[in-house]
Scaffold this motif. Sequence first.
Motif, PDB file in Angstrom:
ATOM      1  N   HIS A   1       0.806  -1.221   0.000  1.00 63.01           N
ATOM      2  CA  HIS A   1       0.000   0.000   0.000  1.00 63.01           C
ATOM      3  C   HIS A   1       0.842   1.275   0.000  1.00 63.01           C
ATOM      4  CE1 HIS A   1      -3.264  -2.757   0.879  1.00 63.01           C
ATOM      5  NE2 HIS A   1      -4.120  -1.772   0.752  1.00 63.01           N
ATOM      6  N   THR A   2       2.129   1.175   0.188  1.00 61.90           N
ATOM      7  CA  THR A   2       2.977   2.359   0.154  1.00 61.90           C
ATOM      8  C   THR A   2       3.780   2.481  -1.139  1.00 61.90           C
ATOM      9  OG1 THR A   2       4.693   1.126   1.366  1.00 61.90           O
ATOM     10  CG2 THR A   2       3.206   2.516   2.661  1.00 61.90           C
ATOM     11  N   LEU A   3       3.694   1.494  -2.000  1.00 57.75           N
ATOM     12  CA  LEU A   3       4.365   1.597  -3.291  1.00 57.75           C
ATOM     13  C   LEU A   3       3.719   2.694  -4.129  1.00 57.75           C
ATOM     14  CD1 LEU A   3       4.822  -2.177  -4.246  1.00 57.75           C
ATOM     15  CD2 LEU A   3       6.611  -0.559  -3.615  1.00 57.75           C
ATOM     16  N   PRO A   4       4.507   3.402  -4.929  1.00 52.36           N
ATOM     17  CA  PRO A   4       3.919   4.461  -5.752  1.00 52.36           C
ATOM     18  C   PRO A   4       2.966   3.895  -6.807  1.00 52.36           C
ATOM     19  CG  PRO A   4       6.224   4.090  -6.347  1.00 52.36           C
ATOM     20  CD  PRO A   4       5.965   3.302  -5.100  1.00 52.36           C
ATOM     21  N   GLY A   5       1.851   4.595  -7.013  1.00 55.91           N
ATOM     22  CA  GLY A   5       0.871   4.145  -7.997  1.00 55.91           C
ATOM     23  C   GLY A   5      -0.316   3.470  -7.346  1.00 55.91           C
ATOM     24  N   ARG A   6      -1.322   3.218  -8.150  1.00 55.32           N
ATOM     25  CA  ARG A   6      -2.522   2.550  -7.635  1.00 55.32           C
ATOM     26  C   ARG A   6      -2.262   1.064  -7.433  1.00 55.32           C
ATOM     27  NH1 ARG A   6      -7.691   3.423 -10.991  1.00 55.32           N
ATOM     28  NH2 ARG A   6      -6.388   2.342 -12.532  1.00 55.32           N
ATOM     29  N   ILE A   7      -2.903   0.494  -6.412  1.00 58.15           N
ATOM     30  CA  ILE A   7      -2.709  -0.923  -6.112  1.00 58.15           C
ATOM     31  C   ILE A   7      -3.197  -1.782  -7.265  1.00 58.15           C
ATOM     32  CG2 ILE A   7      -3.355  -2.788  -4.533  1.00 58.15           C
ATOM     33  CD1 ILE A   7      -3.491  -0.775  -2.315  1.00 58.15           C
ATOM     34  N   GLU A   8      -4.271  -1.365  -7.918  1.00 59.51           N
ATOM     35  CA  GLU A   8      -4.774  -2.131  -9.062  1.00 59.51           C
ATOM     36  C   GLU A   8      -3.724  -2.245 -10.156  1.00 59.51           C
ATOM     37  OE1 GLU A   8      -6.157   0.452  -7.487  1.00 59.51           O
ATOM     38  OE2 GLU A   8      -8.258   0.696  -8.094  1.00 59.51           O
ATOM     39  N   ASP A   9      -3.005  -1.128 -10.396  1.00 60.80           N
ATOM     40  CA  ASP A   9      -1.972  -1.143 -11.440  1.00 60.80           C
ATOM     41  C   ASP A   9      -0.790  -2.010 -11.026  1.00 60.80           C
ATOM     42  OD1 ASP A   9      -3.526   0.612 -12.946  1.00 60.80           O
ATOM     43  OD2 ASP A   9      -2.610   2.379 -12.024  1.00 60.80           O
ATOM     44  N   ILE A  10      -0.440  -1.974  -9.722  1.00 61.85           N
ATOM     45  CA  ILE A  10       0.686  -2.773  -9.242  1.00 61.85           C
ATOM     46  C   ILE A  10       0.385  -4.262  -9.377  1.00 61.85           C
ATOM     47  CG2 ILE A  10       2.046  -3.356  -7.197  1.00 61.85           C
ATOM     48  CD1 ILE A  10       1.597  -0.480  -6.251  1.00 61.85           C
TER      49      ILE A  10
ATOM     50  N   ALA B   1      -1.832  -5.674 -11.322  1.00 68.72           N
ATOM     51  CA  ALA B   1      -2.061  -6.066 -12.724  1.00 68.72           C
ATOM     52  C   ALA B   1      -0.764  -6.226 -13.493  1.00 68.72           C
ATOM     53  CB  ALA B   1      -2.952  -5.041 -13.411  1.00 68.72           C
ATOM     54  N   GLY B   2       0.303  -5.529 -13.045  1.00 67.94           N
ATOM     55  CA  GLY B   2       1.575  -5.635 -13.738  1.00 67.94           C
ATOM     56  C   GLY B   2       1.511  -5.071 -15.139  1.00 67.94           C
ATOM     57  N   ASP B   3       1.973  -5.847 -16.110  1.00 68.19           N
ATOM     58  CA  ASP B   3       1.982  -5.397 -17.503  1.00 68.19           C
ATOM     59  C   ASP B   3       0.688  -5.729 -18.237  1.00 68.19           C
ATOM     60  OD1 ASP B   3       4.567  -4.486 -17.156  1.00 68.19           O
ATOM     61  OD2 ASP B   3       5.477  -6.373 -17.805  1.00 68.19           O
ATOM     62  N   LEU B   4      -0.252  -6.371 -17.564  1.00 64.82           N
ATOM     63  CA  LEU B   4      -1.501  -6.768 -18.216  1.00 64.82           C
ATOM     64  C   LEU B   4      -2.430  -5.568 -18.364  1.00 64.82           C
ATOM     65  CD1 LEU B   4      -2.198 -10.110 -16.323  1.00 64.82           C
ATOM     66  CD2 LEU B   4      -1.066  -9.804 -18.526  1.00 64.82           C
ATOM     67  N   ASP B   5      -3.165  -5.562 -19.446  1.00 66.25           N
ATOM     68  CA  ASP B   5      -4.081  -4.453 -19.677  1.00 66.25           C
ATOM     69  C   ASP B   5      -5.221  -4.927 -20.577  1.00 66.25           C
ATOM     70  OD1 ASP B   5      -5.249  -1.986 -19.692  1.00 66.25           O
ATOM     71  OD2 ASP B   5      -3.910  -1.115 -21.207  1.00 66.25           O
ATOM     72  N   TYR B   6      -6.169  -5.664 -19.985  1.00 68.51           N
ATOM     73  CA  TYR B   6      -7.350  -6.050 -20.740  1.00 68.51           C
ATOM     74  C   TYR B   6      -8.581  -5.538 -20.005  1.00 68.51           C
ATOM     75  CZ  TYR B   6      -6.965 -10.068 -17.517  1.00 68.51           C
ATOM     76  OH  TYR B   6      -6.815 -10.870 -16.415  1.00 68.51           O
ATOM     77  N   PRO B   7      -9.675  -5.337 -20.723  1.00 71.30           N
ATOM     78  CA  PRO B   7     -10.852  -4.667 -20.150  1.00 71.30           C
ATOM     79  C   PRO B   7     -11.366  -5.367 -18.889  1.00 71.30           C
ATOM     80  CG  PRO B   7     -11.079  -4.894 -22.533  1.00 71.30           C
ATOM     81  CD  PRO B   7      -9.872  -5.685 -22.145  1.00 71.30           C
ATOM     82  N   GLY B   8     -11.678  -4.564 -17.899  1.00 67.86           N
ATOM     83  CA  GLY B   8     -12.290  -5.060 -16.677  1.00 67.86           C
ATOM     84  C   GLY B   8     -11.326  -5.648 -15.664  1.00 67.86           C
ATOM     85  N   LEU B   9      -9.992  -5.730 -15.984  1.00 65.78           N
ATOM     86  CA  LEU B   9      -9.050  -6.369 -15.067  1.00 65.78           C
ATOM     87  C   LEU B   9      -8.919  -5.580 -13.769  1.00 65.78           C
ATOM     88  CD1 LEU B   9      -6.867  -8.397 -14.292  1.00 65.78           C
ATOM     89  CD2 LEU B   9      -5.211  -7.009 -15.565  1.00 65.78           C
ATOM     90  N   ARG B  10      -8.707  -4.272 -13.893  1.00 64.08           N
ATOM     91  CA  ARG B  10      -8.482  -3.477 -12.701  1.00 64.08           C
ATOM     92  C   ARG B  10      -9.739  -3.379 -11.836  1.00 64.08           C
ATOM     93  NH1 ARG B  10      -4.816  -2.788 -16.119  1.00 64.08           N
ATOM     94  NH2 ARG B  10      -2.743  -1.954 -15.635  1.00 64.08           N
ATOM     95  N   GLU B  11     -10.886  -3.381 -12.453  1.00 58.99           N
ATOM     96  CA  GLU B  11     -12.129  -3.395 -11.675  1.00 58.99           C
ATOM     97  C   GLU B  11     -12.270  -4.713 -10.913  1.00 58.99           C
ATOM     98  OE1 GLU B  11     -11.822  -2.531 -14.764  1.00 58.99           O
ATOM     99  OE2 GLU B  11     -12.396  -0.400 -14.815  1.00 58.99           O
ATOM    100  N   ALA B  12     -11.889  -5.835 -11.567  1.00 58.62           N
ATOM    101  CA  ALA B  12     -11.954  -7.136 -10.896  1.00 58.62           C
ATOM    102  C   ALA B  12     -10.967  -7.203  -9.734  1.00 58.62           C
ATOM    103  CB  ALA B  12     -11.662  -8.251 -11.900  1.00 58.62           C
ATOM    104  N   ILE B  13      -9.778  -6.617  -9.914  1.00 61.33           N
ATOM    105  CA  ILE B  13      -8.787  -6.601  -8.836  1.00 61.33           C
ATOM    106  C   ILE B  13      -9.301  -5.782  -7.661  1.00 61.33           C
ATOM    107  CG2 ILE B  13      -6.489  -5.784  -8.188  1.00 61.33           C
ATOM    108  CD1 ILE B  13      -5.570  -6.455 -11.024  1.00 61.33           C
ATOM    109  N   ALA B  14      -9.887  -4.621  -7.946  1.00 62.01           N
ATOM    110  CA  ALA B  14     -10.421  -3.775  -6.873  1.00 62.01           C
ATOM    111  C   ALA B  14     -11.512  -4.495  -6.094  1.00 62.01           C
ATOM    112  CB  ALA B  14     -10.946  -2.473  -7.465  1.00 62.01           C
ATOM    113  N   THR B  15     -12.328  -5.271  -6.801  1.00 57.09           N
ATOM    114  CA  THR B  15     -13.390  -6.016  -6.115  1.00 57.09           C
ATOM    115  C   THR B  15     -12.822  -7.154  -5.280  1.00 57.09           C
ATOM    116  OG1 THR B  15     -14.943  -5.501  -7.906  1.00 57.09           O
ATOM    117  CG2 THR B  15     -15.493  -7.352  -6.464  1.00 57.09           C
ATOM    118  N   GLU B  16     -11.868  -7.907  -5.845  1.00 55.51           N
ATOM    119  CA  GLU B  16     -11.299  -9.044  -5.115  1.00 55.51           C
ATOM    120  C   GLU B  16     -10.552  -8.597  -3.869  1.00 55.51           C
ATOM    121  OE1 GLU B  16      -8.058 -12.686  -5.764  1.00 55.51           O
ATOM    122  OE2 GLU B  16      -8.617 -11.402  -7.439  1.00 55.51           O
TER     123      GLU B  16
END
Length: 305
Positions: free
Chosen positions: A28-37, A39-54
């Motif tokens: 939680h102290t790493l720079p950037g949003r946790i969803e982006d951290i 997700a890594g290099d992945l970028d497909y629709p709905g991934l970050r929303e699914a991470i935020a929910t999980e």
Amino acid sequence: MWRRILSRLSTSLMVAWGSVTFAFLALHTLPGRIEDILAGDLDYPGLREAIATEWGLNRSPAEQYLDFLLRIASGDFGTSYVLRQPVGGVLGSQVMPTVQLALAAGLLALVLAVLAASATAGRSRSARALAALLELLFASTPVFWLGILLLMAFSFSLRWFPVSGAQGWQALVLPSVALALPTAGLLAQVLRDSMEKTLEQPFVVTIRSRGLGEWPLRLRHVLRHAALPAVTLGGWLIGGLLGGAVITEKVFGRPGLGTVTLNAVLSHDVPVVLAVVLMAAFIHVAASTLLDILYVLVDPRLKAQ
């Protein structure tokens, strides 16, 4: 004795809790949003929303922390979004090859160290000097270099053992030897020094006067009294075996946690890396706890403390 054991168990639980807490704070102290951290290099629709929910990122930090503790306590390390499967399944499918390698290397290192220390402790100066030189050589040699030499000699030239893989006991021999020799070199040095001090104790003269042979004396009596310094190194040695297994698995093309960890780092699979870090911390805590209990079994004088 039981009070000592219960105190050590409570301390171990506190250390394990601290490890989980540190992992949560680091995430939680790493720079950037946790969803982006995550997700890594992945970028497909709905991934970050699914991470935020999980991960419950829409809740308060206290609620997220409590949920994180409960998930880790239940063995739920989340999902590997790179591999698209639970992290527990990823690690569970690869943990046995690493455990087999670490156990085989640890047992071999212990046998070699005990034999070397028992054979040279209190002997002639030349024998001790030669043993110390070999032990220093093995303890200073990198695992990957030993592995390459063993492959060249016994796999490429003599063809006694397979080059890579984990099929059958033959595939375990060279990796275990490569991982065990540095550990055995350090352990033998500590054991021999402790055994030489023990051999000067009055009880050794008493046992010898009863007609007991030299090797039974060393293995049954001297070794037990001299084992405490070696046991103290146990936690460090376990960490060295686990860390060396990462390199050894890559050199010998073996499956295991080392391969999983390296692939996770290269692909920015943060949930897997986080789970491996926590697993390593838990193993260290468990090993330290068992060693503290072993102290009491090895040295009965500690039972009165």
